[in-house]
Design a protein around this motif. Structure first.
Motif, short mmCIF file in Angstrom:
data_model
loop_
_atom_site.label_atom_id
_atom_site.label_comp_id
_atom_site.label_asym_id
_atom_site.label_seq_id
_atom_site.Cartn_x
_atom_site.Cartn_y
_atom_site.Cartn_z
N PHE A 27 0.88 -1.08 0.04
CA PHE A 27 -0.05 0.00 0.03
C PHE A 27 0.92 1.35 0.07
O PHE A 27 1.00 1.92 0.97
CB PHE A 27 -0.78 0.14 1.34
N PRO A 28 1.54 1.58 -1.16
CA PRO A 28 2.32 2.61 -1.17
C PRO A 28 1.59 4.02 -0.84
O PRO A 28 0.70 4.09 -1.55
CB PRO A 28 2.89 2.69 -2.58
N GLY A 29 2.31 4.88 -0.08
CA GLY A 29 1.65 5.91 0.67
C GLY A 29 0.99 5.81 1.65
O GLY A 29 0.59 7.18 2.41
N THR A 136 0.09 11.43 -0.36
CA THR A 136 -0.25 10.19 -0.29
C THR A 136 -0.69 9.78 -1.62
O THR A 136 -0.32 8.68 -2.12
CB THR A 136 -1.69 9.84 0.64
N TYR A 140 1.46 7.15 -4.01
CA TYR A 140 0.71 5.92 -4.77
C TYR A 140 1.06 6.03 -6.23
O TYR A 140 1.58 4.80 -6.70
CB TYR A 140 -0.67 5.74 -4.40
N LYS A 144 3.63 2.63 -7.15
CA LYS A 144 2.44 1.42 -7.20
C LYS A 144 3.37 0.40 -8.15
O LYS A 144 3.42 -0.69 -7.74
CB LYS A 144 1.22 1.96 -7.70
#
Length: 297
Positions: A27-29, A136, A140, A144
């Motif tokens: 879950f990047p961010g 955020t 992402y 991602k």
């Protein structure tokens, strides 16, 4: 007690970096809102401790001092990530989220004093959350595909990993690490043409010429492309900067062999075997050494 809780808040992410990295990869961010909420707590703790101090004399001064000290803590936290690493990386987006958290904490403390209505206070907090949402979303978007590539790479699905890294490049994300990783996958696991892999290795080296991992990849690509004498200085420099790199002695051994310096080649190949005879690089070193011994006979 407040200072102890504060210390735990700052040290715990380093201790749990390995486990947390799996979450951030998926879950990047997500770390940005985590930073924001953590620094709401940091500000509350710092202010709670500072309230009982005689200086500054006014409550406004104490609030200002708590906000400044909390921001300083955020900067120090990012600095130690940049210096120490330990599975964490320093990012400007983290500081944005930290600052938003500090201002939200400051707003919440001041709600009663300023006589704000609930709707007004909610509006201010919502406004302060806008930059957190922005960083955020940007994180992402940027990470991602890169993160998915790392997930696939850890699962040894190198073809899908490379495909995700290429999608990351297509999306505009660039870093020396991604170019280096593509070159490394191509030359080490995917049996790609070394001439094609060289363009990625050279790009990574141009962006970060002091990184020993990048030096090693670039040097190894040149060796595989039949240019051992060009690759040797890079590999030797990588060995100097990072002597315990898991694959460096294999690369040096093969490079010295291709350059006609068999005495040095044998020395490094044996060192690689001694490091770990059962992994991919130890086995490759054994094969190279056996071939040299067969030719010598």
């Amino acid at each position: 007690m407040g200072l102890l809780i504060l210390a735990v808040l700052l040290v715990l992410p380093n201790v749990m970096a390995g486990k947390l990295s799996k979450v951030w990869l998926q879950f990047p961010g997500l770390d940005k809102p985590t930073h924001c909420f953590a620094f709401i707590a940091v500000f509350a703790i710092v202010y709670g401790v500072w309230r009982s101090r005689p200086w500054p004399a006014t409550d406004r001064g104490k609030l200002t001092a708590a906000a400044v000290l909390s921001l300083l803590i955020a900067v120090v936290d990012e600095a130690q990530q940049a210096i120490l690493g330990r599975g964490r990386t320093a990012e400007y987006g983290d500081l944005v989220a930290d600052a938003a958290g500090i201002l939200i904490g400051l707003t919440c403390v001041n709600i009663g004093r300023l006589g704000m209505r609930r709707a007004t206070s909610i509006s201010i907090v919502a406004l302060l959350l806008v930059p957190v949402v922005a960083v955020t979303a940007k994180t992402y978007h940027d990470l991602k595909h890169f993160n998915r590539g790392m997930v696939y790479e850890r699962e040894h699905d190198y073809q899908r990993a490379r495909a995700e890294y290429m999608l990351a490049l297509d999306s505009g994300f660039q870093s020396p690490e991604i170019y280096n990783t593509i070159a490394w996958l191509d030359i080490e696991f995917l049996d790609a043409n070394p001439v094609e892999a060289e363009q990625y290795a050279a790009r990574a080296f141009a962006m970060d010429s002091d990184n020993p991992d990048i030096m090693d990849t670039y040097g190894w690509v040149l060796v595989k492309a039949g240019r051992a004498r060009e690759g040797l200085p890079l590999l030797e420099r990588a060995k100097t900067l990072k002597p315990n790199m898991y694959c460096i002695d294999l690369h040096l051994g093969v490079a010295y062999r291709e350059a006609g310096r068999w005495d040095r080649a044998v020395e490094h190949l044996k060192r690689q075997i001694g490091r770990n005879s059962s992994d991919r690089w130890g086995q490759s070193a054994r094969v190279a050494l056996d071939q040299m011994e067969g030719q010598a006979r």
